[in-house]
Scaffold this motif. Sequence first.
Motif, PDB file in Angstrom:
ATOM      1  N   THR A 180      -6.774   1.578  -7.226  1.00 54.65           N
ATOM      2  CA  THR A 180      -6.096   2.859  -7.318  1.00 54.65           C
ATOM      3  C   THR A 180      -7.103   3.934  -7.723  1.00 54.65           C
ATOM      4  O   THR A 180      -8.285   3.653  -7.958  1.00 54.65           O
ATOM      5  CB  THR A 180      -4.930   2.822  -8.315  1.00 54.65           C
ATOM      6  OG1 THR A 180      -4.190   4.045  -8.221  1.00 54.65           O
ATOM      7  CG2 THR A 180      -5.412   2.635  -9.748  1.00 54.65           C
ATOM      8  N   THR A 181      -6.633   5.168  -7.793  1.00 52.03           N
ATOM      9  CA  THR A 181      -7.442   6.284  -8.281  1.00 52.03           C
ATOM     10  C   THR A 181      -6.591   7.126  -9.222  1.00 52.03           C
ATOM     11  O   THR A 181      -5.375   7.232  -9.052  1.00 52.03           O
ATOM     12  CB  THR A 181      -7.946   7.175  -7.131  1.00 52.03           C
ATOM     13  OG1 THR A 181      -6.808   7.682  -6.407  1.00 52.03           O
ATOM     14  CG2 THR A 181      -8.844   6.405  -6.176  1.00 52.03           C
ATOM     15  N   ILE A 226      -3.059 -11.614  -2.777  1.00 54.55           N
ATOM     16  CA  ILE A 226      -2.372 -10.350  -3.072  1.00 54.55           C
ATOM     17  C   ILE A 226      -3.344  -9.188  -2.946  1.00 54.55           C
ATOM     18  O   ILE A 226      -4.444  -9.213  -3.515  1.00 54.55           O
ATOM     19  CB  ILE A 226      -1.796 -10.361  -4.506  1.00 54.55           C
ATOM     20  CG1 ILE A 226      -0.843 -11.544  -4.696  1.00 54.55           C
ATOM     21  CG2 ILE A 226      -1.101  -9.046  -4.812  1.00 54.55           C
ATOM     22  CD1 ILE A 226      -0.447 -11.769  -6.147  1.00 54.55           C
ATOM     23  N   GLU A 227      -2.925  -8.151  -2.196  1.00 56.79           N
ATOM     24  CA  GLU A 227      -3.677  -6.900  -2.125  1.00 56.79           C
ATOM     25  C   GLU A 227      -2.744  -5.748  -2.466  1.00 56.79           C
ATOM     26  O   GLU A 227      -1.683  -5.590  -1.854  1.00 56.79           O
ATOM     27  CB  GLU A 227      -4.277  -6.683  -0.731  1.00 56.79           C
ATOM     28  CG  GLU A 227      -5.496  -7.515  -0.444  1.00 56.79           C
ATOM     29  CD  GLU A 227      -6.227  -7.048   0.805  1.00 56.79           C
ATOM     30  OE1 GLU A 227      -6.003  -5.887   1.221  1.00 56.79           O
ATOM     31  OE2 GLU A 227      -7.014  -7.837   1.361  1.00 56.79           O
ATOM     32  N   LEU A 228      -3.156  -4.933  -3.441  1.00 52.20           N
ATOM     33  CA  LEU A 228      -2.374  -3.788  -3.892  1.00 52.20           C
ATOM     34  C   LEU A 228      -3.248  -2.546  -3.827  1.00 52.20           C
ATOM     35  O   LEU A 228      -4.291  -2.486  -4.485  1.00 52.20           O
ATOM     36  CB  LEU A 228      -1.885  -4.015  -5.326  1.00 52.20           C
ATOM     37  CG  LEU A 228      -1.202  -5.365  -5.618  1.00 52.20           C
ATOM     38  CD1 LEU A 228      -0.967  -5.531  -7.110  1.00 52.20           C
ATOM     39  CD2 LEU A 228       0.107  -5.483  -4.840  1.00 52.20           C
ATOM     40  N   HIS A 229      -2.827  -1.561  -3.041  1.00 58.03           N
ATOM     41  CA  HIS A 229      -3.617  -0.343  -2.872  1.00 58.03           C
ATOM     42  C   HIS A 229      -2.725   0.878  -3.081  1.00 58.03           C
ATOM     43  O   HIS A 229      -1.648   0.977  -2.479  1.00 58.03           O
ATOM     44  CB  HIS A 229      -4.219  -0.263  -1.459  1.00 58.03           C
ATOM     45  CG  HIS A 229      -5.089  -1.416  -1.092  1.00 58.03           C
ATOM     46  ND1 HIS A 229      -6.431  -1.469  -1.381  1.00 58.03           N
ATOM     47  CD2 HIS A 229      -4.804  -2.576  -0.441  1.00 58.03           C
ATOM     48  CE1 HIS A 229      -6.945  -2.600  -0.921  1.00 58.03           C
ATOM     49  NE2 HIS A 229      -5.974  -3.287  -0.360  1.00 58.03           N
ATOM     50  N   GLU A 233       0.836  -1.204   0.000  1.00 60.82           N
ATOM     51  CA  GLU A 233       0.000   0.000   0.000  1.00 60.82           C
ATOM     52  C   GLU A 233       0.863   1.244   0.000  1.00 60.82           C
ATOM     53  O   GLU A 233       1.858   1.341   0.725  1.00 60.82           O
ATOM     54  CB  GLU A 233      -0.912   0.006   1.225  1.00 60.82           C
ATOM     55  CG  GLU A 233      -1.860   1.197   1.263  1.00 60.82           C
ATOM     56  CD  GLU A 233      -2.847   1.137   2.424  1.00 60.82           C
ATOM     57  OE1 GLU A 233      -3.696   2.029   2.530  1.00 60.82           O
ATOM     58  OE2 GLU A 233      -2.766   0.173   3.210  1.00 60.82           O
ATOM     59  N   THR A 234       0.474   2.222  -0.821  1.00 61.66           N
ATOM     60  CA  THR A 234       1.138   3.513  -0.829  1.00 61.66           C
ATOM     61  C   THR A 234       0.131   4.575  -1.259  1.00 61.66           C
ATOM     62  O   THR A 234      -1.044   4.288  -1.494  1.00 61.66           O
ATOM     63  CB  THR A 234       2.362   3.514  -1.761  1.00 61.66           C
ATOM     64  OG1 THR A 234       3.064   4.757  -1.618  1.00 61.66           O
ATOM     65  CG2 THR A 234       1.970   3.318  -3.209  1.00 61.66           C
ATOM     66  N   SER A 255      -0.147   4.479 -10.568  1.00 67.64           N
ATOM     67  CA  SER A 255      -0.486   3.306 -11.360  1.00 67.64           C
ATOM     68  C   SER A 255      -0.050   2.017 -10.665  1.00 67.64           C
ATOM     69  O   SER A 255       0.796   2.030  -9.766  1.00 67.64           O
ATOM     70  CB  SER A 255       0.184   3.398 -12.737  1.00 67.64           C
ATOM     71  OG  SER A 255       1.602   3.384 -12.590  1.00 67.64           O
ATOM     72  N   ILE A 256      -0.653   0.907 -11.105  1.00 67.27           N
ATOM     73  CA  ILE A 256      -0.257  -0.431 -10.671  1.00 67.27           C
ATOM     74  C   ILE A 256       0.056  -1.213 -11.937  1.00 67.27           C
ATOM     75  O   ILE A 256      -0.801  -1.346 -12.819  1.00 67.27           O
ATOM     76  CB  ILE A 256      -1.378  -1.126  -9.875  1.00 67.27           C
ATOM     77  CG1 ILE A 256      -1.721  -0.324  -8.611  1.00 67.27           C
ATOM     78  CG2 ILE A 256      -0.960  -2.539  -9.490  1.00 67.27           C
ATOM     79  CD1 ILE A 256      -2.909  -0.887  -7.825  1.00 67.27           C
ATOM     80  N   LYS A 257       1.273  -1.713 -12.037  1.00 65.37           N
ATOM     81  CA  LYS A 257       1.651  -2.396 -13.269  1.00 65.37           C
ATOM     82  C   LYS A 257       2.718  -3.452 -12.984  1.00 65.37           C
ATOM     83  O   LYS A 257       3.400  -3.410 -11.965  1.00 65.37           O
ATOM     84  CB  LYS A 257       2.167  -1.406 -14.303  1.00 65.37           C
ATOM     85  CG  LYS A 257       3.404  -0.627 -13.877  1.00 65.37           C
ATOM     86  CD  LYS A 257       3.803   0.392 -14.934  1.00 65.37           C
ATOM     87  CE  LYS A 257       5.035   1.186 -14.516  1.00 65.37           C
ATOM     88  NZ  LYS A 257       5.437   2.164 -15.547  1.00 65.37           N
ATOM     89  N   GLY A 258       2.815  -4.412 -13.928  1.00 65.60           N
ATOM     90  CA  GLY A 258       3.844  -5.424 -13.816  1.00 65.60           C
ATOM     91  C   GLY A 258       3.326  -6.818 -14.065  1.00 65.60           C
ATOM     92  O   GLY A 258       2.304  -7.010 -14.745  1.00 65.60           O
ATOM     93  N   SER A 259       4.008  -7.813 -13.504  1.00 64.53           N
ATOM     94  CA  SER A 259       3.689  -9.203 -13.796  1.00 64.53           C
ATOM     95  C   SER A 259       3.572 -10.022 -12.525  1.00 64.53           C
ATOM     96  O   SER A 259       4.254  -9.769 -11.523  1.00 64.53           O
ATOM     97  CB  SER A 259       4.765  -9.811 -14.702  1.00 64.53           C
ATOM     98  OG  SER A 259       6.035  -9.774 -14.078  1.00 64.53           O
ATOM     99  N   ILE A 260       2.692 -11.018 -12.588  1.00 67.21           N
ATOM    100  CA  ILE A 260       2.463 -11.945 -11.489  1.00 67.21           C
ATOM    101  C   ILE A 260       2.844 -13.343 -11.958  1.00 67.21           C
ATOM    102  O   ILE A 260       2.420 -13.786 -13.045  1.00 67.21           O
ATOM    103  CB  ILE A 260       0.996 -11.900 -11.032  1.00 67.21           C
ATOM    104  CG1 ILE A 260       0.692 -10.511 -10.442  1.00 67.21           C
ATOM    105  CG2 ILE A 260       0.699 -12.994 -10.006  1.00 67.21           C
ATOM    106  CD1 ILE A 260      -0.767 -10.282 -10.122  1.00 67.21           C
ATOM    107  N   ASP A 261       3.651 -14.022 -11.153  1.00 71.01           N
ATOM    108  CA  ASP A 261       4.098 -15.364 -11.488  1.00 71.01           C
ATOM    109  C   ASP A 261       3.005 -16.360 -11.108  1.00 71.01           C
ATOM    110  O   ASP A 261       2.980 -16.884  -9.995  1.00 71.01           O
ATOM    111  CB  ASP A 261       5.406 -15.667 -10.744  1.00 71.01           C
ATOM    112  CG  ASP A 261       6.048 -16.973 -11.212  1.00 71.01           C
ATOM    113  OD1 ASP A 261       5.446 -17.649 -12.064  1.00 71.01           O
ATOM    114  OD2 ASP A 261       7.132 -17.306 -10.719  1.00 71.01           O
TER     115      ASP A 261
END
Length: 315
Positions: A303-304, A253-256, A237-238, A261-267
Amino acid sequence: MKKTRVWLAVAGGLCGVGLVLAACGFAMSGFDIYQMDGSVGESKMYTAKQSQSVEQLEVDIENLRLQIEVDETATQIQVEYQESTRREFTVEQVGHKLKVYARDVRRWYNPFVDGIMQLDIAPVRVILPKNYAGSITGKTRNGRITLTGLHTEQAVLLSTTNAKIELQDVSCYSLQATSTNGKIDLNTVSIQESLSATTSNAKCELLRVSAKSGSVHSTNGKLELTDVHLQETLRAETSNGAIVLERLQAPDIELHTRNGSIKGSIDGRQQDYNIICTTTNGSAEPGSSGIDKARAKQLLAETTNASIRLEFVQQ
């Protein structure tokens, strides 16, 4: 009016004389501001006489950098520091605990001057033998903390302010790293249980990190997680910063974030996850899936004012 000009001229002249005298004193001190403070430093080395019995290392210092490192050739725990009238040091072994304390007794403005002039103050350096297997508690203020080469089955707790925390080639039972206004940098770190990395106004960067569960938190800072593997849960979180993932592996997984932006890859495989991705004033890929109890894994990304772009590297 004429008298006012005269007094202003006199005051200006006195200020000029004062500056010249201060400059002369600074030059006579070898351009060392600490010599002007009347302090003399002396390098000291403490060697624990019963290093093999030490199970806890506790360091609590002020306005100093802390370096903890493992030396494969060392047979005893050693503490290197610079003692002076500016600081009061206490280094002692009490039972199974080795304690290192330092208090800054200088004038209030000296630590501020240190930061402005970027003076290279000698750090407190703790050298551990390869077989040290105890816990570590390291606390400082306005000083960087570095920890390298440690492999223990005990807890590690590190905290500072206005400075960076950096770990490289470390394994431990649990890790808590806390800073304010300083980056947290974890490189090749293995944790048996929980990871907690918290800072503000700075970046958190994790590279080749594994743990049972993890929490990564910043305010006004970017989160970068590369080759991070969690057995159970990850909470990242950020605010006012992006979250960037590369080959993140975790079943829950929790991403806040906000305004980032939130970006990238998940294995993992997308079909194994229940997915909720939401944003405002942006797009989200992948979109949210329906909830399917047959899917054992969970992904929540929020995100916003920015977009979400996540991909799964397994088919």
